[in-house]
Every structure is written in structure tokens, then in C-alpha cells.
Design an enzyme around this catalytic site. Structure first.
Site, PDB file in Angstrom:
ATOM      1  CE  LYS A  95     -13.962  -4.317   0.272  1.00  0.00           C
ATOM      2  NZ  LYS A  95     -13.027  -4.008   1.327  1.00  0.00           N
ATOM      3  CE  LYS A 107      -4.392  -1.786   0.983  1.00  0.00           C
ATOM      4  NZ  LYS A 107      -5.701  -1.778   1.598  1.00  0.00           N
ATOM      5  CE  LYS A 159      -5.950  -8.353  -2.106  1.00  0.00           C
ATOM      6  NZ  LYS A 159      -6.776  -8.331  -0.960  1.00  0.00           N
TER       7      LYS A 159
HETATM    8  P1  ATP Z   1      -8.353  -3.416  -0.683  1.00  0.00           P
HETATM    9  O1  ATP Z   1      -8.090  -3.779  -2.104  1.00  0.00           O
HETATM   10  O2  ATP Z   1      -9.000  -2.066  -0.511  1.00  0.00           O
HETATM   11  O3  ATP Z   1      -7.202  -3.663   0.230  1.00  0.00           O
HETATM   12  P2  ATP Z   1      -9.603  -5.940  -0.280  1.00  0.00           P
HETATM   13  O4  ATP Z   1     -10.269  -6.260  -1.572  1.00  0.00           O
HETATM   14  O5  ATP Z   1      -8.327  -6.626   0.032  1.00  0.00           O
HETATM   15  O6  ATP Z   1      -9.491  -4.387  -0.163  1.00  0.00           O
HETATM   16  P3  ATP Z   1     -10.581  -6.123   2.462  1.00  0.00           P
HETATM   17  O7  ATP Z   1     -11.686  -5.303   3.017  1.00  0.00           O
HETATM   18  O8  ATP Z   1      -9.203  -5.721   2.810  1.00  0.00           O
HETATM   19  O9  ATP Z   1     -10.673  -6.196   0.861  1.00  0.00           O
HETATM   20  O10 ATP Z   1     -10.794  -7.653   2.829  1.00  0.00           O
HETATM   21  C1  ATP Z   1     -11.937  -8.225   3.414  1.00  0.00           C
HETATM   22  C2  ATP Z   1     -11.735  -9.731   3.496  1.00  0.00           C
HETATM   23  O11 ATP Z   1     -11.711 -10.309   2.196  1.00  0.00           O
HETATM   24  C3  ATP Z   1     -10.420 -10.149   4.149  1.00  0.00           C
HETATM   25  O12 ATP Z   1     -10.640 -11.255   4.986  1.00  0.00           O
HETATM   26  C4  ATP Z   1      -9.545 -10.535   2.994  1.00  0.00           C
HETATM   27  O13 ATP Z   1      -8.583 -11.497   3.370  1.00  0.00           O
HETATM   28  C5  ATP Z   1     -10.545 -11.129   2.036  1.00  0.00           C
HETATM   29  N1  ATP Z   1     -10.111 -10.982   0.648  1.00  0.00           N
HETATM   30  C6  ATP Z   1      -9.776  -9.839   0.014  1.00  0.00           C
HETATM   31  N2  ATP Z   1      -9.462 -10.069  -1.269  1.00  0.00           N
HETATM   32  C7  ATP Z   1      -9.601 -11.406  -1.476  1.00  0.00           C
HETATM   33  C8  ATP Z   1      -9.433 -12.260  -2.607  1.00  0.00           C
HETATM   34  N3  ATP Z   1      -9.078 -11.777  -3.780  1.00  0.00           N
HETATM   35  N4  ATP Z   1      -9.645 -13.586  -2.442  1.00  0.00           N
HETATM   36  C9  ATP Z   1     -10.021 -14.096  -1.240  1.00  0.00           C
HETATM   37  N5  ATP Z   1     -10.211 -13.340  -0.133  1.00  0.00           N
HETATM   38  C10 ATP Z   1     -10.015 -12.003  -0.239  1.00  0.00           C
END
Ligand code: ATP
Ligand code: LTN
Length: 333
Positions: free
Chosen positions: A201, A116, A198
């Protein structure tokens, strides 16, 4: 007779954007499944989300929407504690204390911080650096034994264990040791635009992500466009990460194994497979999407749930905070 006490679970999600299939299959769907067998505490972690700049009006909306989504996916606010992190001041308090028991070097090794701070090079703030300490406070405040997350959060849970162990060694048994709870088959859903990244969001490419609120046409279009390879067999293998990712998504929805999926699509091409994945995803999200529309339009109900959740969260965390205060030498009034 000794009551058979259920294990405590804690997990959180940032209200940064609408959750996507990675969040849903990797984490949120398990939150729903676990609530009968565990005592669950689930949080919309608004404090964590401002480590990256947010638009205030959008953030406020996202907090309500994320909260409503948890209810829409069947998390029952009577059975589980569902609350907004910032509504319980104990998180920020414990986080400060734990930051004095966390080393600079430990935080420097966190891969999420490294990623980040590269992505937001113009805003490498102290909160981004101490983010995992607040996460440790979230978990330890409730004496959680299990933390359902995607694999990307495993390192943060390990750091939480180190902090807990250090504190317990110094002051005697204070915190329960948490374990990550990771579902292997869907530990990491990849981007539809780049199967080596991955699904995230914060991805700027909307075609990389399917959100849990996307309508059927959008879902079908995104799956049709999903990046695969030049082959045509629905099989796992070298260079077939895109297809393998679609197979994991299809498997997550239908609960079929990779072998079963390969058999089902033997002799069929990528086009047919992508349509099948899109339809399965759209069908499975529909009930939640309908619940969501109903809940988000009932502001009174949402606010009442948030208030009740905040009260329960505060009550559940008070004892731990008082114990910590006492151990470090503060005065509890
Ligand atoms: P950002 O991209 O803003 O960091 P994020 O997509 O990683 O957000 P979070 O709110 O950080 O989302 O994660 C919420 C939950 O979803 C966490 O438990 C995280 O481990 C899980 N998670 C996030 N992305 C994935 C993915 N691509 N596959 C499986 N689990 C995920
Ligand atoms: N860091 C997590 C969100 C999060 C969390 C938590 C998860 C904050 N506090 C406590 C589990 C337990 C993330 O980025 N997904």
C-alpha cells in the site's frame, strides 16, 4: 446438549491506503469466505496506522472507506463483528500490559520493524517498535484461534503465540493459542513494477499496485504495463517472476491452477495474457465497487454499523481484559 461452538477468528487491516490486490486475495477475500464457518471479528486498525505519519483528514476518510469496503465485499455486520480498533479501548489497555511481558530483543528481530525503520529513518518511534504487541493484544483479547493474514504477518502471529505462552505459563491458562491462516497460492502478490518486491500500500509508484477501487481502464493500463521478461511463453520458470505473479493473480480470480493457465495460454503471447488478466480482475471487482459507492454515500448507515461493531467488540473482549487484570494483580471495579 453441548452446543457446537464455532472457532473464533480475528484479523485486521490498516486504513493506510486503498487496499490492493495483495490485500484482497491474500487476506480480505478469505475474511469474507470464512464468515459462515467461524465466529469472525474484523478490525480496521487505526491505532496501528499512526506508527507511520498520516495526514489526519486523509486518515479519517480512509478509516470510513476501509470500513465500507469490508461491507462492500460481503462481510455481514450482523454475522461478524466489524469495528474500528480505536473504538474499543481494551486494545490499548491489554497492549500496555502485554508490553511488560515482551522482550526488547524479540521486538528487535521483527522484519517489519527493520523494513519500516529503514523506510522511515526520520521517524523510528516507539509505536513502530511495539506495533507487534498491539497486534498480539488484538488477537488475544478475543481468544482467537485463527488469524487470516498474508505471509508477511506470520512472524507477528508467532510472536503473539510466544507472548501468550509466556503469560499462560506464569499465570495459568489465560489466552487461546492462535494459528496463522495463510492461503498458499496467493500468500504474496508481487508489485507490477518490480516482481521481486511485494505489492504494498505504501509503494510510491502507482503502477506497482492495482487497488480494489481502480476502474476498468486503469486496471487494463496497469496490467499492460506490468513488468515481465523478454520471453513470450506464459509459463513459470527461472527469471519469469513477473509472469508467475500475473498467473497467481489470474489463478486467484478464476480459481484455475498454474497448469490449467499454462494450457489455456499455450501459443498465445504476453499481450493476450495481460489483457485476459486485466479483464478477469476488472470483472471480478465490479460488484464490490458498486456496493462500495452505495455504502460510502450512506453516512448514517456506516456510523450505525461502526457503533454497533464497537459495542459488540467491547462486549466480546471485556472478559479477557478482566481476567488479565485479575491475574496480574489489578483491581476490577
Ligand atoms: P503497508 O505497505 O502500508 O505496510 P500492506 O500493503 O502490507 O501495507 P496491510 O494493511 O499491512 O497492507 O495488510 C493487510 C493484509 O494484507 C495483511 O494480512 C497482509 O498480510 C496482507 N498483504 C499485504 N500485502 C500483501 C501481498 N502483497 N500479498 C498478499 N497479502 C498481502
Ligand atoms: N499488522 C497487520 C494488521 C493487523 C492485524 C492485527 C492482522 C493489526 N492487528 C491482528 C491480524 C490480526 C498488517 O500490517 N497487515
Amino acid at each position: 446438549m453441548e452446543e457446537n461452538k464455532k472457532k473464533r477468528i480475528f484479523s485486521g487491516i490498516q486504513p493506510t491506503n486503498t487496499p490492493h490486490l495483495g490485500n484482497y486475495f491474500g487476506a480480505l477475500r478469505n475474511w469474507y469466505k470464512l464468515q459462515d464457518d467461524y465466529e469472525c471479528v474484523y478490525s480496521i486498525v487505526d491505532l496501528h496506522s499512526i506508527t507511520v505519519r498520516q495526514d489526519p483528514a486523509k486518515l479519517r476518510r480512509q478509516i470510513s472507506e476501509s470500513y465500507a469496503l469490508l461491507l462492500a465485499m460481503g462481510i455481514d455486520p450482523e454475522k461478524s463483528v466489524v469495528f474500528v480498533q480505536g473504538h474499543n479501548p481494551a486494545h490499548a489497555q491489554l497492549s500496555w500490559i502485554l508490553s511488560c511481558y515482551t522482550q526488547f530483543g524479540e521486538l528487535s528481530r521483527m522484519t517489519q520493524f527493520k523494513d519500516k525503520s529503514q523506510k522511515h529513518a526520520d521517524n523510528i518511534n516507539a509505536g513502530l517498535f511495539t506495533y507487534p504487541v498491539l497486534m498480539a493484544a488484538d488477537i488475544l483479547l478475543y481468544q482467537a484461534e485463527l488469524v487470516p493474514v498474508g505471509i508477511d504477518q506470520k512472524q507477528h502471529v508467532e510472536l503473539t503465540r510466544n507472548i501468550a505462552e509466556r503469560f499462560n505459563n506464569l499465570y495459568g491458562e489465560t489466552f487461546t493459542m492462535p494459528e496463522p491462516y495463510i492461503v498458499k497460492s496467493v500468500q504474496k502478490i508481487m508489485s507490477l513494477a518490480d516482481p521481486n518486491k511485494k505489492m504494498s500500500k505504501s509503494d510510491e509508484n502507482p503502477n506497482a499496485i492495482v487497488t480494489v477501487l481502480d476502474d476498468r481502464d486503469t486496471i487494463m493500463r496497469k496490467f499492460k504495463r506490468a513488468v515481465t521478461d523478454s520471453g513470450c511463453e506464459v509459463k513459470r520458470g527461472e527469471g519469469k517472476e513477473g509472469i508467475e505473479n500475473l498467473m497467481s493473480i489470474y489463478g486467484a480470480v478464476t480459481e484455475k491452477t498454474f497448469d490449467e493457465i499454462e494450457k489455456e495460454f499455450e501459443g498465445k503471447g504476453y499481450g493476450d495474457f495481460k489483457t485476459a488478466v486485466g479483464e478477469a480482475v476488472a470483472d471480478s471487482l465490479l460488484p464490490m465497487q458498486e456496493n462500495f459507492k452505495r455504502i460510502i454515500s450512506d453516512k448514517g448507515y456506516l456510523e450505525k454499523c461502526m457503533k454497533d461493531g464497537a459495542g459488540k467488540a467491547f462486549a466480546a473482549s471485556r472478559k479477557t481484559l478482566q481476567k488479565v487484570n485479575r491475574k496480574v494483580g489489578f483491581i476490577n471495579l
